[in-house]
Structures are given as C-alpha cells and as structure tokens.
Design a protein around this motif. Structure first.
Motif, PDB file in Angstrom:
ATOM      1  N   THR A   2       0.815  -1.206   0.000  1.00  0.00           N
ATOM      2  CA  THR A   2       0.000   0.000   0.000  1.00  0.00           C
ATOM      3  C   THR A   2       0.854   1.263   0.000  1.00  0.00           C
ATOM      4  OG1 THR A   2      -0.166  -0.394   2.353  1.00  0.00           O
ATOM      5  CG2 THR A   2      -2.092  -0.891   1.029  1.00  0.00           C
ATOM      6  N   LEU A  44      -8.074   4.749   0.179  1.00  0.00           N
ATOM      7  CA  LEU A  44      -7.101   5.285  -0.768  1.00  0.00           C
ATOM      8  C   LEU A  44      -6.593   6.656  -0.308  1.00  0.00           C
ATOM      9  CD1 LEU A  44      -7.300   5.006  -4.548  1.00  0.00           C
ATOM     10  CD2 LEU A  44      -6.949   7.266  -3.592  1.00  0.00           C
ATOM     11  N   MET A 229      -4.127   1.912 -10.399  1.00  0.00           N
ATOM     12  CA  MET A 229      -5.163   1.407  -9.500  1.00  0.00           C
ATOM     13  C   MET A 229      -5.598   0.015  -9.890  1.00  0.00           C
ATOM     14  SD  MET A 229      -7.846   4.431  -8.639  1.00  0.00           S
ATOM     15  CE  MET A 229      -8.817   3.495  -7.467  1.00  0.00           C
ATOM     16  N   ARG A 233      -7.745   0.001  -5.035  1.00  0.00           N
ATOM     17  CA  ARG A 233      -6.559   0.420  -4.289  1.00  0.00           C
ATOM     18  C   ARG A 233      -5.509   0.971  -5.247  1.00  0.00           C
ATOM     19  NH1 ARG A 233      -6.031  -1.692   0.859  1.00  0.00           N
ATOM     20  NH2 ARG A 233      -7.654  -3.174   1.438  1.00  0.00           N
ATOM     21  N   LEU A 234      -4.694   1.893  -4.694  1.00  0.00           N
ATOM     22  CA  LEU A 234      -3.574   2.393  -5.471  1.00  0.00           C
ATOM     23  C   LEU A 234      -2.444   1.367  -5.371  1.00  0.00           C
ATOM     24  CD1 LEU A 234      -2.993   6.178  -4.801  1.00  0.00           C
ATOM     25  CD2 LEU A 234      -3.372   5.067  -6.982  1.00  0.00           C
TER      26      LEU A 234
END
Lengths: 388, 303, 271
Positions: A2, A44, A229, A233-234
């Motif tokens: 993340t 995010l 993405m 989620r990034l």
C-alpha cells in the motif's frame, strides 16, 4: 503493498526522485466508497500538487472513475477526507467546487451551440454579458475552434467535440481539471496528436490536470506522475519511468508494458548482489532492491527489450563472475512488428522468454529464424526483484 | 451528501402531486367498486345498500361491514347471462387477436424491410389513424357496411352478390371494426422487434443453404416472438373490455362483458352487480398479464 | 432467386399497400361523403357543404363540441403537469418508498378497460356527492391521460444521458437550475407530444365521459354516439370530417414545431 511512493529506488529510477510536496493542492486521505457489496475505492490516500499532470491508470472497474467522480462531487466518500487547498470539500456540492470535469462522452448540451456550451458555466460564475463573450472568444481561440461558434454538437467531428468539452471545462478557471477518458472516443492518429496538444495546453495554463485512463501509453506520454489502480486500491504512484523500470509489484510489472516474469528463490546474497534459482530458467543474478525482500519466494521481472540475443553467448568470465546473465535456448516464434521484432526463446531449462529487438537495418540478412539456437543475455541491473 | 442524492430529493418531491392524484382518483375509486360489489341493490339514490357513512361512527362502520355479502358474485356465477358474456368476451378477444396477428405481421414485416428513410414515414402513416377518434373510425365503417352502403354497391356492381348482404349487426362487422381499431397496437410492437433484427442473420441463413421462406420461419419469426407477445397483450386486454365496437357493429342477441356491465349500470341501475362484473373482469385480465410476465422472466433467466 | 435481406419482395409491397389502404380508405370515404349534397348518405348528389352549415346551426352539437374542447384543454394541461412530474419522479427519484405502487397506478389505466375506469370514478363522485358535469369529466380525463403523458415523457427522460445534468452542475448550476437549463429543453418535445396525446384522447373518449358526466353536459363523442345509434346521418359525416381535419392540423403543426425547434436551437439558449 500500500505505501508505495517510497518503495522504489533503483539505478534506473534515480533520475526521477520522489519529492514530498509540502502543501498539496489536493489531498485524498483514507477514502473508501462502497456500492452495495462492492467497494469501488478502498482506503485510498493520494496527494496531488498544484500544476501537476496526474494520471489515474487502471483496468476498467478498478475504481478510477469513482475516485474522479468523488473529486467532482458526484459521489460522496463513505469514509475518509478529500481536501482541496487544505479544506475538506466532502460537503461542497459539485456546482460550488472550483473543480471542473471533462466527461468521457463529453456531455455536450445537444440543444446549445459551441459558444453557448462553452459559456454555460460562465453565466453562473456571475460574469457580465461582455465578460462572458470575451472569455468564450478566448477559449475558442485557445482550442482553435474559430468559425465553429454557431455549430451545434451534432454538427461537429469527434475531435471538435472533444475541444468544445475541454474549452467548456476550462472556461471557469478551475483549480483542478478532471478528465475522464478524454481521448477514448478518438481514433489512434487523432488521439496521439491530441495528447501532445493537451500537454502543451496544461503547461501553458498551469492548471492541475487529473486524467483517468485505461490506456497506459496515454498515461505514460502525458502524465508527470501516474497512479496505478486495481480493485479500488492504489498499487503504485510514480513517474512513468519509475513505473516501467521499477514496478513496485508483480501486478504493476505485468499491467504496465510487456514483461517476462521468472519465479524463484534467493539462494545467496552478498553486497547488493542476489543469486536466484529461477524456476525453469536456472541461476540468475540480480541487484538487491533498496527495500530488501525477504528470503521468501520472489519473482524477477525482465522487460523484453532489455534482453539481447546472439548466436554465441557473452564471454564466459562475465557470466561466471555474475556480471551478466546468459540463458541458452531455441527461437520458437518470430513476430515482425515493423520497428521491432518480438522473438520467443524456448530455454533449454523449459521456460519461454519474450525478447524484443529493434529492427535497425532495412535488409537484415542476419535475422534470427525459428529453430535457431541462441543465447539470451541481460545484465543483473535489468532484473527487478519483486515479492511474488 | 452526494450529488445524486441532492438531485433525487427534488425529484421525489415531484412525485407528491401525481401520487396524491392517483391515490384519490384511481386507488380510492377502486375501493368503492370493491365495496359496492359486496353491497345490496336498493331502489334509492345511490341505488345500493349499505352506504358507508362516517356519521354513525365505528358502530355504523361495523354494521356496514356486516351487511356486506357475496350475493352479487353468486349471481354472476349462477346466471347464464353473465357467464355467456364472459365467454363471448374471451372468444372475441382471442379470435380478434389472432386475426390482428395475421393481418398485422405482414404489414410490420413489410415496414421493417423498407429502406431506412421510408420506415419513419411508414410508422407515421400507421400511427396517424390512431390519433383520430375511434368513434369516427367505427362510424366510417357503418357508412361503408350499411344496407345501401358502398360495400354492397361494389359487390352488386361486380355481380358477386345478387342482392344486398346484411353486414351491420353481425359478428363479421364487429371483428372488422375491432381489427381496424386495434391494428396499430399490433403493428407497432411487431415492427419494433422486426426492425431491430440484423439483416445479416437472413444472409447467414441463406449462406447456410436455407431457402428464403424457410429462413423467415426459422429465423425471423422466432426472433420476433417478443413483439408478438407484446402486440397480442396490447390488443387482447382492451378488446376483452370493449364496449363501443360490439355495441355499434354487432347484433344485440349476445353481449360482451363490457356491454353487460354498461347495461346493468345504465339500464338496470344495478350498481352492485355492475361492480361485481368489473371486479371479475379485472381478475380475468390479470391472467394474460401474469402469463406474459412469467414468460418474460423466464426469457431473462435463460439468458 | 437472389436473396438480399433488404430487398422488398412483391409480398412485402402488397401487404404494405393493402394495409395502408385498409387504414385510410374508410376515413377517406367518410370525408368524401361529408361533402355529398344528397340527404341519402349513399347516393351521390354532387358536392355541397350544406351539412357543415347544418352542424354550425345545431345548438346541441355546438354545445357538446365546446364542452369537449374545454374538457380537453384543461384536462390535457393538468395531465401534462402531473404526468411530467410523475415521469421525473420515476426516472430521477431512484428507489423511493411507494415507487412500485406509483408506477403500478400509472400503468394500470393504460390497459384497463374504460368501462371499469369510468365505473370506479363514477362511484367515487357519487360517494362524494359531487355534482357531475364539466369538472368530474375533466378529473376523469386527467386521471386517464396523465398515465399516457407519463409514459411519453418518461421514455424521453430515460434516453437523456445523466452526465448532461452532471455537467451542468459541474459548471455551477444547482440541481434545479441544471434541470431547467438542460433537461427541460431536451424533454420539451416529449412534453408537447404528451399534451397533444392527452388532448386527443380526451376529445376521443366516450365511455369514461358517459359514466362521469351528468345530465345536460354531454361531450361531443356522447352526442355523436347517440346520433350514430340512430343511423348514419350526413351531418355526422361533416362533424367527423371536421374532427379529423382538426386533428390533422394539430399533428402537422406539432411536427412543424419540432422541426423548427431542432433547426434553430442555437440562439434559443435558455441560459
């Protein structure tokens, strides 16, 4: 994975260091948006600085459009904050935000002509009639639509519509311009031209652009930074170069561009150099990434154009000292693509490598053909070691 | 707050006036039909008992409920007049729908085959008669069908018949009138599905060695069944409740249920029986609707 | 035989021609006979407009026509307002409570036999002890025709891209202004068409009007019906021709208006 902005650091990426911007124009903090049972955007966080050209890249359904719509105010985040210039804008309605959007299908008002489409947002901005006319003329000139002011959207070509939509969104001097797949409806040639124009325009105006696209070439060409993405989620936020040369995960490596992935395990490590037992490949040498990976199963990503082919391998001492990787095999497929050719090399150990070579000469009598024995070799620097 | 929400809030406010209107003038009247169908006939104004009155309070209301009875429905079942009317309505609706299908399909098919720019014109031409009054359309046929009308004149002149044929007050005239009135309702849904069909499907069939006529039955017809269903439903239901066309064109020896209802109401002043008739008719009409809904759902599930 | 799917076969052309002839011939014959000088409807006695003069001297018919026009205009206008609101609520209101009931109430009258609609409304008016006449017929027609308006406007609304409204909001209009500036101009033709449909349906209706009207306030179809039951009269031909002509004019006007408005949309910007 993340927290990604800091994970990348590789020789190849050293020319584009990650800068921590002190006061971002836009700060997205822990934003989640759930539709029914499906979470479109999942916890995010992202900072975008003023004047940046930022691209959100991802496969369809990854949540990038939902994120964009939250920035425009058409959706509200379930949790998390969206701050513009340090102010939370979650409660600010779309018509009160200093943010404008260029819609995917352009959303031009079919009952209004070009001039009135562009001037639509100025009326509510409280400009005088004269002020509106001046600004519209300015925008028409900016996007080179002179002479078409009286036309209605159905009398315009795809490229012209795109310009009207752009001019309309820019007319209100937004602090942030959102572009939802702005070039998806254009054909390839026009799309490439328009990419260049958009970049020039952004530089000229200094407006912050956030573009959503599923086309990685488009994102690479235009954006200063790209946020990749997947499933809300990034996956990675980086410059185009970092993204390609130093992908933060196997998913990113496979999503952006073509890549060979070799799974394996680390057998030995000394002073930044890793010795890896690759499945169906044999021993590989690679450079230890700056953020060390554990001893667990890893994978190695090698871009096809980083591999060279020759009928005889590189000097044996280079290979033995670990300064070069060399793998023996047979050409199993050749695809001629014009500027380059794509070779498939069936390695003796079992794996197949994809190799891209530039076609530098018009008459290449020496080209490799199917069935020929070759050595595929590449430097340890060109191997990206990733957690599998 | 999301923009969608701030947009839907005023949209929901917009629902209030039509909502109130429909409850007041559609739902509540329905309650009255149901209630009066359970009441007893009386020679009074209004001609039924009991009349709900709030003046007598709760006890009055209770008494009113106690007075409700199913007598009117029993009458409907026991008296052949009503049974015959219902049966005749069903028969007329079925026969008319079949004729409409047979007449409407070729027309819709022809329209779908026209060049694109002609299709819009053809559709206008089919719709326009629908805008003129149905009473006028029936009346136009009375003009033609009467004893010394145009039809008999033409037939006599062509020596097809030797003396004028009685057309008016026959079932043939009624069917003609019904088909004439409802033709657009059959053509439009059929045309809608036929026009959407990809012509290359027929080319593919021909390419696979199927003759043009077989291709029609094997490809075009099965693919248009949706339109057939919609058209049939659109015609069947209102024909069931027809009043004016049978009243003006058919004879008076057997009545459709709409006519019986009208008769009970206006001539016999038996409002409770008329109401009961309406309730049963509505129940009957639910059957084709439910069948259609079922079929559509099955089609959706099959996908 | 060459197979080309778009080629019209002889069968196609025949069925089209016969079908259209079937639809139009009776009306054409009716119109022609309205200009017949002879009192006998079937004997051609030369061209004449005497039956039109007769109509314009028939007090009862004129009253009925005037009643029908008033009912038509008022009920169509009410129905258009209510039906448009209903269409907006159904397409833009998302899933509000009672939505199913509302759409059920709006669709049922479309297929319900008119005898039932008429009967139920009459029972209501009797229970309310409302004097039957112009007002009750207008209410009844509004109830029926607003359902048609809803369907017409709703289908147009559903075809409008939501991103147009979003774009208007993005460009600084609040939701109501966005609707006024963008959606309303786009659904305007459907609203006009809805009004016309409501008007002609009202002008057309016999059954519901018969139930809901009172003595002394007959609408035109009620008058015509009672005349027609007694047999064919040339005066009726004339009245019917007038109605057909009137409706034809309305349709032509409507299509002209919609053509015009699409041709000069550029300066009519309701900014």
């Amino acid at each position: 994975m993340t927290n990604l902005t800091a994970t990348v650091a590789d020789p190849a990426a050293s020319d584009a260091p990650v800068i921590a911007y002190p006061t971002p124009l836009l700060r997205i903090n822990g934003v989640t948006k759930v539709f029914g049972a499906h979470s479109a955007v999942n916890d995010l966080s992202l900072d975008i600085k003023a004047g940046e050209f930022f691209a959100l890249l991802g496969p369809s359904g990854c949540g990038k459009t939902t994120l964009l719509r939250m920035l425009a105010g058409f959706e509200a985040p379930d949790t998390g904050k969206i701050e513009l210039n340090g102010e939370d804008i979650a409660a600010v309605l779309p018509h009160q935000r200093p943010v404008n959007m260029m819609f995917q299908n352009y959303a031009l008002f079919p009952h209004l002509n070009v001039r009135d489409n562009i001037g639509f947002g100025l009326k509510s901005a409280g400009l005088t009639r004269l002020g509106i006319d001046t600004r519209v003329a300015e925008m028409v000139a900016l996007v080179k639509l002179q002479g078409l002011e009286k036309r209605r959207p159905d009398q315009l070509s795809g490229g012209q519509k795109q310009r009207v939509a752009l001019a309309r969104a820019l007319a209100r001097h937004p602090q942030l311009l959102l572009l939802d797949e702005p070039l998806a409806a254009l054909d390839k040639k026009l799309r490439e031209e328009t990419q260049v124009e958009l970049m020039a325009l952004q530089r000229q105006l200094g407006t912050t652009f956030v573009i959503v696209t599923h086309d990685q070439e488009e994102a690479m060409t235009m954006a200063d930074r790209i946020g990749v993405m997947n499933s809300g989620r990034l996956q990675q936020v980086a410059t185009p170069r970092q993204l390609y040369e130093a992908p933060a995960s196997r998913w990113v490596a496979e999503f952006v561009g073509d890549v060979n992935i070799v799974e394996g395990g680390i057998t030995h490590r000394d002073s930044h150099r890793l010795t890896i037992a690759g499945r169906d490949v044999g021993t590989l040498f690679a450079i230890e990434p700056r953020q060390p990976v554990g001893d667990a199963v890893i994978c190695v990503a090698i871009r096809p154009e980083k591999i060279r082919l020759s009928r005889r391998g590189p000097a044996t001492d280079l290979v033995n000292s670990g300064a070069m990787n060399s793998l023996e095999g047979v050409i199993s497929d050749v695809g001629y693509l014009g500027g380059r050719s794509l070779y498939k090399v069936k390695l003796d150990r079992g794996a197949t490598l994809r190799v891209a070579l530039a076609n530098t000469a018009r008459l290449d009598v020496d080209a490799y053909s199917i069935g020929e024995r070759v050595a595929a070799w590449f430097a340890p620097d060109d191997c990206v070691v990733l957690v599998q | 707050m999301s923009a969608r929400r701030i947009f839907t809030a005023p949209a929901r406010l917009a629902a209030i006036p039509p909502y109130v209107w429909m409850v007041l003038f559609f739902l509540v009247p329905f309650g009255f039909v149901l209630k009066i169908s359970l009441s007893q006939t009386a020679i009074a104004q209004p001609p039924y008992l009991p009349v709900f009155g709030l003046s007598e309070g709760i006890d009055g209301l209770k008494a009113s409920f106690a007075a409700l009875s199913l007598d009117n429905f029993r009458l409907l079942v026991s008296d052949n007049l009503y049974l015959a009317s219902y049966l005749r309505s069903v028969l007329v609706a079925v026969v008319s729908t079949l004729i409409l299908l047979a007449v409407g399909y070729p027309i819709a098919y022809g329209m779908a085959r026209l060049p694109r720019r002609w299709q819009g014109i053809a559709m206008m031409l089919v719709i326009v008669p629908f805008w003129t009054s149905f009473l006028i359309r029936i009346y136009a046929w009375i003009n033609i069908l009467q004893h010394d009308g145009l039809l008999n004149k033409v037939l006599l002149a062509l020596h097809v018949v030797s003396k004028p044929v009685v057309w008016l007050s026959t079932d043939s005239a009624m069917y003609l009138g019904i088909v004439y009135s409802y033709l657009p309702f059959m053509i439009l849904p059929l045309y809608a599905t036929l026009a959407k069909q990809d012509p290359s499907l027929i080319e593919a069939a021909a390419d696979l060695g199927v003759s043009r006529i077989d291709a029609f039955w094997l490809v075009t017809v099965p693919l248009s069944l949706r339109g057939v269903g919609a058209g049939a439903l659109l015609c069947f239901i209102p024909i069931m409740g027809e009043f004016v066309t049978p009243d003006l064109l058919a004879g008076s020896n057997s009545l459709m249920i709409g006519q019986t209802l009208w008769l009970e109401f206006f001539t016999n002043k038996d409002w409770p029986v008329a109401s009961a008739t309406a309730i049963v008719l509505l129940g009957l009409l639910l059957i084709p609707l439910l069948v259609y809904d079922r079929l559509q759902r099955r089609q959706l599930e099959a996908r | 035989m060459s197979v080309h799917p778009l080629r019209l076969s002889r069968f196609n052309i025949t069925s089209l021609v016969l079908g259209l002839a079937f639809l139009y011939l009776p009306i054409v014959i009716l119109v022609i006979y309205s200009f017949n000088a002879s009192r006998l409807v079937t004997v051609w006695g030369g061209w004449s407009t005497r039956w039109y003069t007769e109509f314009f001297n028939d007090r009862a018919m004129l009253d009925a026509a005037w009643m029908s026009l008033r009912v038509g205009v008022v009920s169509a206008t009410l129905a258009t307002v209510l039906g448009t609101l209903a269409a907006i609520a159904l397409t833009r209101g998302a899933g509000f409570r009672g939505r199913t009931l509302m759409s059920g109430m709006l669709y049922a009258p479309l297929v319900m036999p008119e005898v039932i609609t008429g009967l139920s409304l009459l029972l209501l008016f009797v229970a309310l002890d409302a004097g039957r006449g112009l007002v009750t017929v207008t209410i009844a027609h509004t109830t029926l025709t607003m359902c048609f308006v809803t369907v017409v406007v709703q289908s147009r609304l559903a075809g409008i891209d939501r991103s147009l409204e979003e774009a208007a909001m993005d460009l600084g209009r609040d939701p109501l202004r966005a609707f006024m500036a963008v959606t309303l101009p786009l659904i305007w033709p459907a609203i006009a068409a809805g009004w016309m449909l409501a008007f002609t349906l009202s002008l057309d209706d016999l059954v519901i009007a018969s139930f809901t009207t009172g003595p002394g306030s007959a609408t035109l179809p009620i008058r015509i019906y009672s005349e027609v039951r007694l047999g064919v009269k040339p005066e009726i031909n004339a009245i019917c021709t007038l109605i057909v002509g009137f409706i034809a004019v309305v349709i032509v006007l409507a299509s002209l208006v919609s053509k015009l408005s699409s041709a000069r949309g550029e300066s009519a910007a309701p900014l």
